[in-house]
Write an enzyme that holds these catalytic residues in place. Structure first.
Site, PDB file in Angstrom:
ATOM      1  N   LYS A   1      -2.955   4.130  -3.990  1.00  0.00           N
ATOM      2  CA  LYS A   1      -3.549   5.341  -4.764  1.00  0.00           C
ATOM      3  C   LYS A   1      -1.851   6.561  -4.151  1.00  0.00           C
ATOM      4  O   LYS A   1      -2.113   6.964  -3.193  1.00  0.00           O
ATOM      5  CB  LYS A   1      -4.696   6.136  -4.736  1.00  0.00           C
TER       6      LYS A   1
ATOM      7  N   ASP B   1       1.123  -1.026   0.098  1.00  0.00           N
ATOM      8  CA  ASP B   1       0.252  -0.227   0.250  1.00  0.00           C
ATOM      9  C   ASP B   1       0.634   1.215   0.358  1.00  0.00           C
ATOM     10  O   ASP B   1       2.253   1.310   0.074  1.00  0.00           O
ATOM     11  CB  ASP B   1      -0.658   0.054   1.308  1.00  0.00           C
TER      12      ASP B   1
ATOM     13  N   MET C   1      -8.061   8.662   9.772  1.00  0.00           N
ATOM     14  CA  MET C   1      -8.681   9.236   8.511  1.00  0.00           C
ATOM     15  C   MET C   1     -10.222  10.268   8.894  1.00  0.00           C
ATOM     16  O   MET C   1     -10.968   9.801   7.880  1.00  0.00           O
ATOM     17  CB  MET C   1      -9.961   8.096   7.636  1.00  0.00           C
TER      18      MET C   1
HETATM   19  N1  SAH Z   1      -4.322   0.232   9.529  1.00  0.00           N
HETATM   20  C1  SAH Z   1      -3.566   1.090   9.570  1.00  0.00           C
HETATM   21  C2  SAH Z   1      -4.748   2.054   9.176  1.00  0.00           C
HETATM   22  C3  SAH Z   1      -5.549   2.590   7.870  1.00  0.00           C
HETATM   23  S1  SAH Z   1      -6.452   3.642   7.718  1.00  0.00           S
HETATM   24  C4  SAH Z   1      -3.391   1.585  11.272  1.00  0.00           C
HETATM   25  O1  SAH Z   1      -3.376   0.321  11.420  1.00  0.00           O
HETATM   26  O2  SAH Z   1      -3.037   2.006  11.429  1.00  0.00           O
HETATM   27  C5  SAH Z   1      -5.505   5.385   6.996  1.00  0.00           C
HETATM   28  C6  SAH Z   1      -5.165   5.899   8.514  1.00  0.00           C
HETATM   29  O3  SAH Z   1      -4.758   5.703   9.292  1.00  0.00           O
HETATM   30  C7  SAH Z   1      -4.667   7.543   8.138  1.00  0.00           C
HETATM   31  O4  SAH Z   1      -6.116   8.471   7.225  1.00  0.00           O
HETATM   32  C8  SAH Z   1      -4.109   7.832   8.962  1.00  0.00           C
HETATM   33  O5  SAH Z   1      -5.262   8.328  10.545  1.00  0.00           O
HETATM   34  C9  SAH Z   1      -3.852   6.377   9.843  1.00  0.00           C
HETATM   35  N2  SAH Z   1      -2.558   6.485   9.884  1.00  0.00           N
HETATM   36  C10 SAH Z   1      -2.142   5.441   9.304  1.00  0.00           C
HETATM   37  N3  SAH Z   1      -0.237   5.804   9.054  1.00  0.00           N
HETATM   38  C11 SAH Z   1      -0.362   7.340   9.906  1.00  0.00           C
HETATM   39  C12 SAH Z   1       0.644   7.618  10.441  1.00  0.00           C
HETATM   40  N4  SAH Z   1       2.566   7.754   9.812  1.00  0.00           N
HETATM   41  N5  SAH Z   1       0.888   8.918  10.526  1.00  0.00           N
HETATM   42  C13 SAH Z   1      -0.297   9.563  11.418  1.00  0.00           C
HETATM   43  N6  SAH Z   1      -1.869   8.494  11.486  1.00  0.00           N
HETATM   44  C14 SAH Z   1      -1.925   7.379  10.178  1.00  0.00           C
END
Ligand code: SAH
Length: 276
Positions: A77, A55, A192
């Site tokens: 994306k 991803d 998100m």
């Molecule tokens: N499966 C992922 C979440 C995917 S949804 C997890 O467990 O972290 C994607 C969202 O995750 C983003 O919109 C943001 O809110 C958060 N996110 C993922 N990586 C991030 C990062 N390095 N810093 C801040 N927010 C992050």
């Protein structure tokens, strides 16, 4: 010391780590960004995979550690290209597995936390493809830790809520009981949520949440350019409308961000980061 370097890591097989069988799919959590935050089992899988479907949020540093023979397939994306549909990604995993490859599906954070890992695994299960879930450090816990924010603290909260600010139509989720959410726990960690933060904040305020409640936005958590913005629930909506914030970002509502004063350890005076 003899136990350092790649030879040491090769011994993960001998250490009782499961073999990555051809025709199997492993859904692996990459962690929130800094490559060191993948699990040992995830690292082991990177070394063995024949195909890696990754991803947008997955760090290049992790892909650099992969088996050099592995085919790297991008499924996110970025750069204005349209994102593949979720169903297409799941079917691709099925096809790759049926062609006898060891397929590593590498997802940001934890695959089962707002990551559609459940949907992808569901397609594999229906197709009879053997799979394994390798959990990861989720951004809503590990990302906050890099900002000096504990998700729980005995002095502030005995519960925490994980909330997504988007449903699959891209809107604020309709199926959420906002009144219950607003009052159920002192801390709400939102994924998100930046795009719709004004509307989410309005719903929480309407449900009785205090406008003075602390709210922190942790963007690009664990990366070299991590940024943290501290505000209040009452101010947050205006703030995100007034300026473009870096993404991805986690929003944390509640008293735990006050611990940053004492615990903000990352990117300190020496400006060191986990990307070297
Ligand atoms: N499966 C992922 C979440 C995917 S949804 C997890 O467990 O972290 C994607 C969202 O995750 C983003 O919109 C943001 O809110 C958060 N996110 C993922 N990586 C991030 C990062 N390095 N810093 C801040 N927010 C992050």
């Amino acid at each position: 010391m003899s136990g350092s370097g790649p030879a040491h890591f090769a011994r993960l097989d001998a250490a009782g780590f499961p073999a990555f069988e051809p025709g199997h799919v492993w859904l692996v959590g990459a962690g929130p960004g800094a490559p060191g935050l993948i699990t040992l089992l995830g690292y082991h899988a990177l070394g063995q995979a024949d195909a890696i479907v990754y991803d947008a949020l997955v760090a290049q540093g992790l892909l650099d550690m992969a088996n050099p023979e592995a085919e790297l397939i991008y499924a996110g994306k970025r750069g204005g290209k349209p994102s593949p549909r979720q169903a297409d990604i799941s079917l691709r995993l099925v096809e790759l597995a049926r062609s006898g490859r060891r397929v590593l599906r590498l997802k940001g954070g934890d695959p089962f936390m707002f990551g559609r890992g459940g949907e992808e695994a569901g397609t594999l299960a229906k197709a009879g493809i053997p799979f394994r879930i390798v959990p990861g450090v989720t951004a809503g816990i590990g990302g906050l830790a890099y900002a000096g924010i504990p998700a729980t603290h005995r002095d502030t909260n005995h519960a925490v809520i994980f909330l997504t600010g988007h449903d699959d139509t891209g809107d604020v989720p309709q199926g959420v009981d906002w009144a219950a959410i607003a009052n159920a726990a002192p801390v709400i960690v939102m994924y998100m949520a930046v795009k719709h933060l004004a509307s989410i904040a309005a719903k929480l305020l309407a449900a009785g949440r205090d406008p003075q409640d602390r709210l922190a936005i942790v963007a690009r958590a664990t990366g070299p350019d991590q940024t943290v913005i501290e505000t209040t629930l009452g101010e947050a909506g205006g703030l995100v409308q007034a300026q473009e914030l870096p993404t991805p970002a986690i929003v944390v509502l509640g008293p735990v961000s006050k611990y940053r004063e004492q615990l903000d350890w990352y990117l300190g005076a020496r400006r060191e980061n986990d990307f070297g």
